[in-house]
Design a protein around this motif. Sequence first.
Motif, PDB file in Angstrom:
ATOM      1  N   ASN A  26      -4.095   0.114  -0.111  1.00 36.47           N
ATOM      2  CA  ASN A  26      -3.572  -0.325   1.183  1.00 36.47           C
ATOM      3  C   ASN A  26      -3.904   0.694   2.274  1.00 36.47           C
ATOM      4  O   ASN A  26      -4.218   0.318   3.401  1.00 36.47           O
ATOM      5  CB  ASN A  26      -2.070  -0.566   1.110  1.00 36.47           C
ATOM      6  CG  ASN A  26      -1.570  -1.317   2.319  1.00 36.47           C
ATOM      7  OD1 ASN A  26      -2.019  -2.421   2.599  1.00 36.47           O
ATOM      8  ND2 ASN A  26      -0.651  -0.715   3.052  1.00 36.47           N
ATOM      9  N   HIS A  29      -7.421   0.183   3.274  1.00 36.97           N
ATOM     10  CA  HIS A  29      -7.531  -0.984   4.158  1.00 36.97           C
ATOM     11  C   HIS A  29      -7.030  -0.664   5.564  1.00 36.97           C
ATOM     12  O   HIS A  29      -7.615  -1.116   6.555  1.00 36.97           O
ATOM     13  CB  HIS A  29      -6.765  -2.173   3.582  1.00 36.97           C
ATOM     14  CG  HIS A  29      -7.501  -2.877   2.507  1.00 36.97           C
ATOM     15  ND1 HIS A  29      -8.618  -3.637   2.749  1.00 36.97           N
ATOM     16  CD2 HIS A  29      -7.296  -2.936   1.171  1.00 36.97           C
ATOM     17  CE1 HIS A  29      -9.057  -4.142   1.610  1.00 36.97           C
ATOM     18  NE2 HIS A  29      -8.273  -3.724   0.635  1.00 36.97           N
ATOM     19  N   PHE A  30      -5.968   0.110   5.651  1.00 38.52           N
ATOM     20  CA  PHE A  30      -5.467   0.511   6.965  1.00 38.52           C
ATOM     21  C   PHE A  30      -6.553   1.263   7.732  1.00 38.52           C
ATOM     22  O   PHE A  30      -6.797   0.986   8.905  1.00 38.52           O
ATOM     23  CB  PHE A  30      -4.206   1.370   6.815  1.00 38.52           C
ATOM     24  CG  PHE A  30      -3.848   2.113   8.074  1.00 38.52           C
ATOM     25  CD1 PHE A  30      -3.268   1.455   9.139  1.00 38.52           C
ATOM     26  CD2 PHE A  30      -4.118   3.468   8.198  1.00 38.52           C
ATOM     27  CE1 PHE A  30      -2.950   2.137  10.308  1.00 38.52           C
ATOM     28  CE2 PHE A  30      -3.814   4.154   9.358  1.00 38.52           C
ATOM     29  CZ  PHE A  30      -3.221   3.482  10.417  1.00 38.52           C
ATOM     30  N   SER A  33      -9.439  -1.155   8.688  1.00 36.74           N
ATOM     31  CA  SER A  33      -9.047  -2.063   9.777  1.00 36.74           C
ATOM     32  C   SER A  33      -8.890  -1.317  11.091  1.00 36.74           C
ATOM     33  O   SER A  33      -9.336  -1.794  12.140  1.00 36.74           O
ATOM     34  CB  SER A  33      -7.750  -2.795   9.422  1.00 36.74           C
ATOM     35  OG  SER A  33      -7.975  -3.694   8.366  1.00 36.74           O
ATOM     36  N   GLN A  67     -10.305  -7.087   8.238  1.00 37.63           N
ATOM     37  CA  GLN A  67      -8.996  -7.742   8.243  1.00 37.63           C
ATOM     38  C   GLN A  67      -8.876  -8.726   7.079  1.00 37.63           C
ATOM     39  O   GLN A  67      -7.838  -8.816   6.431  1.00 37.63           O
ATOM     40  CB  GLN A  67      -8.766  -8.481   9.559  1.00 37.63           C
ATOM     41  CG  GLN A  67      -8.442  -7.581  10.724  1.00 37.63           C
ATOM     42  CD  GLN A  67      -7.068  -6.957  10.604  1.00 37.63           C
ATOM     43  OE1 GLN A  67      -6.880  -5.941   9.943  1.00 37.63           O
ATOM     44  NE2 GLN A  67      -6.094  -7.572  11.236  1.00 37.63           N
ATOM     45  N   HIS A  70      -8.386  -6.940   3.840  1.00 41.36           N
ATOM     46  CA  HIS A  70      -7.009  -6.465   3.729  1.00 41.36           C
ATOM     47  C   HIS A  70      -6.070  -7.609   3.366  1.00 41.36           C
ATOM     48  O   HIS A  70      -5.198  -7.470   2.504  1.00 41.36           O
ATOM     49  CB  HIS A  70      -6.586  -5.802   5.039  1.00 41.36           C
ATOM     50  CG  HIS A  70      -5.302  -5.051   4.940  1.00 41.36           C
ATOM     51  ND1 HIS A  70      -4.606  -4.660   6.052  1.00 41.36           N
ATOM     52  CD2 HIS A  70      -4.578  -4.622   3.883  1.00 41.36           C
ATOM     53  CE1 HIS A  70      -3.508  -4.020   5.669  1.00 41.36           C
ATOM     54  NE2 HIS A  70      -3.470  -3.986   4.362  1.00 41.36           N
ATOM     55  N   TYR A  73      -6.442  -8.465  -0.247  1.00 39.36           N
ATOM     56  CA  TYR A  73      -5.768  -7.451  -1.078  1.00 39.36           C
ATOM     57  C   TYR A  73      -4.269  -7.733  -1.158  1.00 39.36           C
ATOM     58  O   TYR A  73      -3.695  -7.748  -2.247  1.00 39.36           O
ATOM     59  CB  TYR A  73      -6.027  -6.050  -0.514  1.00 39.36           C
ATOM     60  CG  TYR A  73      -5.090  -4.993  -1.048  1.00 39.36           C
ATOM     61  CD1 TYR A  73      -5.244  -4.491  -2.329  1.00 39.36           C
ATOM     62  CD2 TYR A  73      -4.040  -4.511  -0.273  1.00 39.36           C
ATOM     63  CE1 TYR A  73      -4.378  -3.522  -2.827  1.00 39.36           C
ATOM     64  CE2 TYR A  73      -3.181  -3.551  -0.754  1.00 39.36           C
ATOM     65  CZ  TYR A  73      -3.351  -3.060  -2.041  1.00 39.36           C
ATOM     66  OH  TYR A  73      -2.476  -2.106  -2.530  1.00 39.36           O
ATOM     67  N   THR A  74      -3.646  -7.975  -0.025  1.00 39.31           N
ATOM     68  CA  THR A  74      -2.196  -8.202  -0.042  1.00 39.31           C
ATOM     69  C   THR A  74      -1.842  -9.496  -0.779  1.00 39.31           C
ATOM     70  O   THR A  74      -0.793  -9.571  -1.407  1.00 39.31           O
ATOM     71  CB  THR A  74      -1.591  -8.213   1.376  1.00 39.31           C
ATOM     72  OG1 THR A  74      -2.185  -9.257   2.132  1.00 39.31           O
ATOM     73  CG2 THR A  74      -1.797  -6.886   2.078  1.00 39.31           C
ATOM     74  N   ALA A 110     -13.357  -3.952  -0.754  1.00 40.34           N
ATOM     75  CA  ALA A 110     -12.991  -3.563   0.615  1.00 40.34           C
ATOM     76  C   ALA A 110     -14.153  -2.909   1.351  1.00 40.34           C
ATOM     77  O   ALA A 110     -14.482  -3.286   2.484  1.00 40.34           O
ATOM     78  CB  ALA A 110     -11.799  -2.611   0.587  1.00 40.34           C
TER      79      ALA A 110
END
Length: 150
Positions: A26, A29-30, A33, A67, A70, A73-74, A110
């Motif tokens: 995560n 990804h942050f 993004s 985006q 991400h 992933y979630t 990612a």
Amino acid sequence: MVSYSLQVPSEYGYVLAVAASSLFINTLHFVLSATTRKASGLAYPVPYASQEQAAKDPKAFTFNCAQRAHGNYTENLAPFLGALLISGLYFPTASAALGAVWVFGRIWYAVGYTSYGPQGRLKGFGLAVVSDSALKIMAVIAGVKLLPSA
């Protein structure tokens, strides 16, 4: 009603280590993004560039890819963690190994999606989906094997 005692295998720490490592994706990804958002010039709270913007501006397209990666992933994290933690109760070493493959696949997904667009995600997706499917099957088997005897 019969009480049920659950013993966690001594190797279950490997399962927990993989579960914990998956949470750092995560953070990746942050970063992806945030970096691509800044480069695209799209301000908050815009979640995606429009189709027209993405078609005209490669940086907006890259932001959309970051985006979407991400979001994917979630969408997949909770089922993965459930399958990992359940399967690990009966198959701790194999579950940890498959979980590590999933983590590697999700990182590849990612970075690939953000760097190369939709085609760049496919190899990471392949690793993640195969390992995830195996974990889900193993979770069902573990659940059945852990049922109390009649």
